[in-house]
Design a protein around this motif. Structure first.
Motif, PDB file in Angstrom:
ATOM      1  N   ASP A   1       0.812  -1.210   0.000  1.00 32.73           N
ATOM      2  CA  ASP A   1       0.000   0.000   0.000  1.00 32.73           C
ATOM      3  C   ASP A   1       0.848   1.263   0.000  1.00 32.73           C
ATOM      4  O   ASP A   1       0.337   2.349  -0.260  1.00 32.73           O
ATOM      5  N   ARG A   2       2.104   1.129   0.331  1.00 32.63           N
ATOM      6  CA  ARG A   2       2.979   2.298   0.339  1.00 32.63           C
ATOM      7  C   ARG A   2       3.214   2.790  -1.091  1.00 32.63           C
ATOM      8  O   ARG A   2       3.370   1.981  -2.006  1.00 32.63           O
ATOM      9  N   PRO A   3       3.280   4.110  -1.285  1.00 33.68           N
ATOM     10  CA  PRO A   3       3.673   4.601  -2.617  1.00 33.68           C
ATOM     11  C   PRO A   3       5.103   4.183  -2.911  1.00 33.68           C
ATOM     12  O   PRO A   3       5.936   4.068  -2.008  1.00 33.68           O
ATOM     13  N   ARG A   4       5.395   3.940  -4.173  1.00 39.86           N
ATOM     14  CA  ARG A   4       6.720   3.479  -4.567  1.00 39.86           C
ATOM     15  C   ARG A   4       7.502   4.618  -5.213  1.00 39.86           C
ATOM     16  O   ARG A   4       6.939   5.431  -5.947  1.00 39.86           O
ATOM     17  N   VAL A   5       8.784   4.644  -4.929  1.00 46.52           N
ATOM     18  CA  VAL A   5       9.639   5.766  -5.313  1.00 46.52           C
ATOM     19  C   VAL A   5      10.418   5.435  -6.585  1.00 46.52           C
ATOM     20  O   VAL A   5      11.134   4.433  -6.644  1.00 46.52           O
ATOM     21  N   VAL A   6      10.276   6.299  -7.577  1.00 44.21           N
ATOM     22  CA  VAL A   6      11.016   6.186  -8.826  1.00 44.21           C
ATOM     23  C   VAL A   6      12.087   7.275  -8.844  1.00 44.21           C
ATOM     24  O   VAL A   6      11.770   8.471  -8.755  1.00 44.21           O
ATOM     25  N   ALA A   7      13.334   6.872  -8.941  1.00 44.96           N
ATOM     26  CA  ALA A   7      14.450   7.823  -8.968  1.00 44.96           C
ATOM     27  C   ALA A   7      14.548   8.438 -10.368  1.00 44.96           C
ATOM     28  O   ALA A   7      14.900   7.750 -11.327  1.00 44.96           O
ATOM     29  N   HIS A   8      14.226   9.713 -10.474  1.00 41.03           N
ATOM     30  CA  HIS A   8      14.173  10.427 -11.746  1.00 41.03           C
ATOM     31  C   HIS A   8      15.584  10.619 -12.296  1.00 41.03           C
ATOM     32  O   HIS A   8      16.402  11.314 -11.698  1.00 41.03           O
ATOM     33  N   ARG A   9      15.881   9.950 -13.420  1.00 41.20           N
ATOM     34  CA  ARG A   9      17.219   9.946 -14.027  1.00 41.20           C
ATOM     35  C   ARG A   9      18.250   9.327 -13.091  1.00 41.20           C
ATOM     36  O   ARG A   9      19.434   9.664 -13.120  1.00 41.20           O
ATOM     37  N   GLY A  10      17.784   8.394 -12.250  1.00 40.87           N
ATOM     38  CA  GLY A  10      18.636   7.770 -11.249  1.00 40.87           C
ATOM     39  C   GLY A  10      18.796   8.676 -10.036  1.00 40.87           C
ATOM     40  O   GLY A  10      18.216   9.758  -9.957  1.00 40.87           O
TER      41      GLY A  10
ATOM     42  N   ASP B   1      13.436  13.718  -7.977  1.00 38.75           N
ATOM     43  CA  ASP B   1      14.881  13.934  -8.052  1.00 38.75           C
ATOM     44  C   ASP B   1      15.551  13.652  -6.715  1.00 38.75           C
ATOM     45  O   ASP B   1      16.788  13.644  -6.629  1.00 38.75           O
ATOM     46  N   LEU B   2      14.738  13.461  -5.659  1.00 47.10           N
ATOM     47  CA  LEU B   2      15.261  13.278  -4.308  1.00 47.10           C
ATOM     48  C   LEU B   2      14.765  11.947  -3.737  1.00 47.10           C
ATOM     49  O   LEU B   2      14.025  11.897  -2.749  1.00 47.10           O
ATOM     50  N   PRO B   3      15.157  10.845  -4.359  1.00 45.08           N
ATOM     51  CA  PRO B   3      14.604   9.557  -3.937  1.00 45.08           C
ATOM     52  C   PRO B   3      14.950   9.178  -2.500  1.00 45.08           C
ATOM     53  O   PRO B   3      14.136   8.552  -1.815  1.00 45.08           O
ATOM     54  N   ASN B   4      16.126   9.548  -2.030  1.00 43.26           N
ATOM     55  CA  ASN B   4      16.486   9.208  -0.662  1.00 43.26           C
ATOM     56  C   ASN B   4      15.583   9.917   0.331  1.00 43.26           C
ATOM     57  O   ASN B   4      15.101   9.321   1.304  1.00 43.26           O
ATOM     58  N   ASP B   5      15.320  11.202   0.079  1.00 39.78           N
ATOM     59  CA  ASP B   5      14.408  11.958   0.944  1.00 39.78           C
ATOM     60  C   ASP B   5      13.001  11.375   0.883  1.00 39.78           C
ATOM     61  O   ASP B   5      12.304  11.275   1.901  1.00 39.78           O
ATOM     62  N   ALA B   6      12.567  11.001  -0.314  1.00 41.50           N
ATOM     63  CA  ALA B   6      11.224  10.436  -0.473  1.00 41.50           C
ATOM     64  C   ALA B   6      11.093   9.112   0.276  1.00 41.50           C
ATOM     65  O   ALA B   6      10.065   8.856   0.926  1.00 41.50           O
ATOM     66  N   LEU B   7      12.110   8.278   0.199  1.00 43.58           N
ATOM     67  CA  LEU B   7      12.075   7.002   0.907  1.00 43.58           C
ATOM     68  C   LEU B   7      12.015   7.214   2.421  1.00 43.58           C
ATOM     69  O   LEU B   7      11.283   6.501   3.127  1.00 43.58           O
ATOM     70  N   LYS B   8      12.756   8.183   2.924  1.00 41.05           N
ATOM     71  CA  LYS B   8      12.721   8.477   4.363  1.00 41.05           C
ATOM     72  C   LYS B   8      11.347   8.999   4.763  1.00 41.05           C
ATOM     73  O   LYS B   8      10.804   8.619   5.811  1.00 41.05           O
ATOM     74  N   TRP B   9      10.767   9.853   3.927  1.00 39.72           N
ATOM     75  CA  TRP B   9       9.430  10.391   4.212  1.00 39.72           C
ATOM     76  C   TRP B   9       8.403   9.269   4.248  1.00 39.72           C
ATOM     77  O   TRP B   9       7.558   9.205   5.154  1.00 39.72           O
ATOM     78  N   ILE B  10       8.476   8.368   3.291  1.00 48.88           N
ATOM     79  CA  ILE B  10       7.515   7.261   3.234  1.00 48.88           C
ATOM     80  C   ILE B  10       7.679   6.347   4.446  1.00 48.88           C
ATOM     81  O   ILE B  10       6.687   5.924   5.054  1.00 48.88           O
ATOM     82  N   SER B  11       8.920   6.047   4.810  1.00 49.18           N
ATOM     83  CA  SER B  11       9.137   5.143   5.948  1.00 49.18           C
ATOM     84  C   SER B  11       8.628   5.753   7.248  1.00 49.18           C
ATOM     85  O   SER B  11       8.170   5.029   8.141  1.00 49.18           O
ATOM     86  N   THR B  12       8.658   7.087   7.349  1.00 51.47           N
ATOM     87  CA  THR B  12       8.152   7.763   8.527  1.00 51.47           C
ATOM     88  C   THR B  12       6.628   7.884   8.493  1.00 51.47           C
ATOM     89  O   THR B  12       5.931   7.577   9.464  1.00 51.47           O
ATOM     90  N   THR B  13       6.117   8.286   7.343  1.00 48.68           N
ATOM     91  CA  THR B  13       4.684   8.514   7.192  1.00 48.68           C
ATOM     92  C   THR B  13       3.893   7.223   7.262  1.00 48.68           C
ATOM     93  O   THR B  13       2.778   7.187   7.807  1.00 48.68           O
ATOM     94  N   TYR B  14       4.475   6.160   6.719  1.00 51.41           N
ATOM     95  CA  TYR B  14       3.778   4.882   6.665  1.00 51.41           C
ATOM     96  C   TYR B  14       4.387   3.886   7.637  1.00 51.41           C
ATOM     97  O   TYR B  14       4.396   2.703   7.382  1.00 51.41           O
ATOM     98  N   ARG B  15       4.872   4.393   8.755  1.00 47.02           N
ATOM     99  CA  ARG B  15       5.460   3.540   9.785  1.00 47.02           C
ATOM    100  C   ARG B  15       4.408   2.565  10.298  1.00 47.02           C
ATOM    101  O   ARG B  15       3.270   2.937  10.583  1.00 47.02           O
ATOM    102  N   ARG B  16       4.796   1.288  10.417  1.00 47.84           N
ATOM    103  CA  ARG B  16       3.865   0.296  10.936  1.00 47.84           C
ATOM    104  C   ARG B  16       3.686   0.509  12.429  1.00 47.84           C
ATOM    105  O   ARG B  16       4.645   0.698  13.170  1.00 47.84           O
TER     106      ARG B  16
END
Length: 258
Positions: A22-31, A242-257
């Motif tokens: 259910d978590r949104p998935r992060v696509v790294a734009h141009r890596g 463009d900021l996949p690392n930040d997005a992943l951290k945001w998702i892990s915090t926002t969607y914390r189990r």
């Protein structure tokens, strides 16, 4: 008692899997090109996206005048138009991190060593025929590297999109241009829409319509966590950033189990 415990463990594991899905998935734009030693669309950026465990890496492809597929976002590199020059004229040009501009074959070979899903953007070419040819070469390269099961194709060009659907019906093909409704995309055989967030803000009903039709929804390029929240709450399945690392951290915090 043992059966009850085993059932509870299995149920808990299933809940964890569903929560992750259910978590949104992060696509790294141009890596992950903002990392040290990287550059947009470089192999280093691809590897770094894999290291931070992004869901996917997006990259851009042009055909040279003599039909060699190369990875670069802009239409020109060091003043040379990629699509109007032979590969020999650009093959030794370097990206800002010192890498030579990669061919798509080289990029895909590097991708084989990662766990990433690949989001293959084919840039528009001058004529309908050239767009279809570029799509054909793209599919051939992906099949050559045995990466079709984990490659999605995206394009602004409708001729290329239709050709992707025809040549690789098992692949997911998304449309970028923002001018077609979910219903129109479904009728053409697209797997989903891949639209700029401004397009989705102007057409918020498209989130609901796409979901009802079973289409995937990706939104680009989202570099602000407030905007990420807005798009995810509206129904985005994927966030290209463009900021996949930040997005992943945001998702892990926002969607914390809990």
């Amino acid at each position: 008692m043992k059966k009850t415990i085993l059932w509870m463990i299995a149920a808990c594991a299933l809940c964890q899997v569903l929560a992750a899905q259910d978590r949104p998935r992060v696509v790294a734009h141009r890596g992950y090109w903002q990392s040290r030693g990287s550059a947009q669309n470089s192999i280093a950026a691809l590897i770094r996206a894999d290291e931070i465990r992004a869901y996917a890496a997006e990259f851009d492809v042009h055909l040279t005048a003599d039909g060699v597929a190369v990875v670069n976002h802009d239409s020109a590199i060091e003043g040379l138009e990629i699509q109007k020059n032979a590969y020999a004229a650009i093959k030794d040009l370097v990206l800002p991190n010192g890498e030579k501009i990669p061919t798509t074959r080289e990029y895909l070979e590097a991708a084989r060593r990662t766990q990433l899903r690949l989001v293959f953007e084919l840039k528009p070419h001058e004529t309908p025929g050239r767009n279809r040819e570029a799509a054909r070469i793209a599919v051939e390269l992906v099949k050559e590297k045995k990466l079709l099961p984990r490659t999605d194709f995206i394009t602004f060009n409708l001729d290329a999109g239709k050709e992707f659907i025809r040549l690789a019906p098992e692949a997911d093909v998304y449309y970028l241009n923002g001018d077609l409704s979910p219903k129109e995309l479904k009728e053409l055989g697209f797997a989903g829409l891949d639209y700029h967030y401004d397009v989705m803000r102007k057409n918020p009903q498209w989130f609901r319509e796409a979901k009802a039709l079973g289409l995937g929804i990706n939104v680009w390029t989202v570099n602000d966590t407030t905007l990420m929240g807005e798009m995810v709450d509206a129904g985005a399945d994927f966030i290209t950033t463009d900021l996949p690392n930040d997005a992943l951290k945001w998702i892990s915090t926002t969607y914390r189990r809990e």
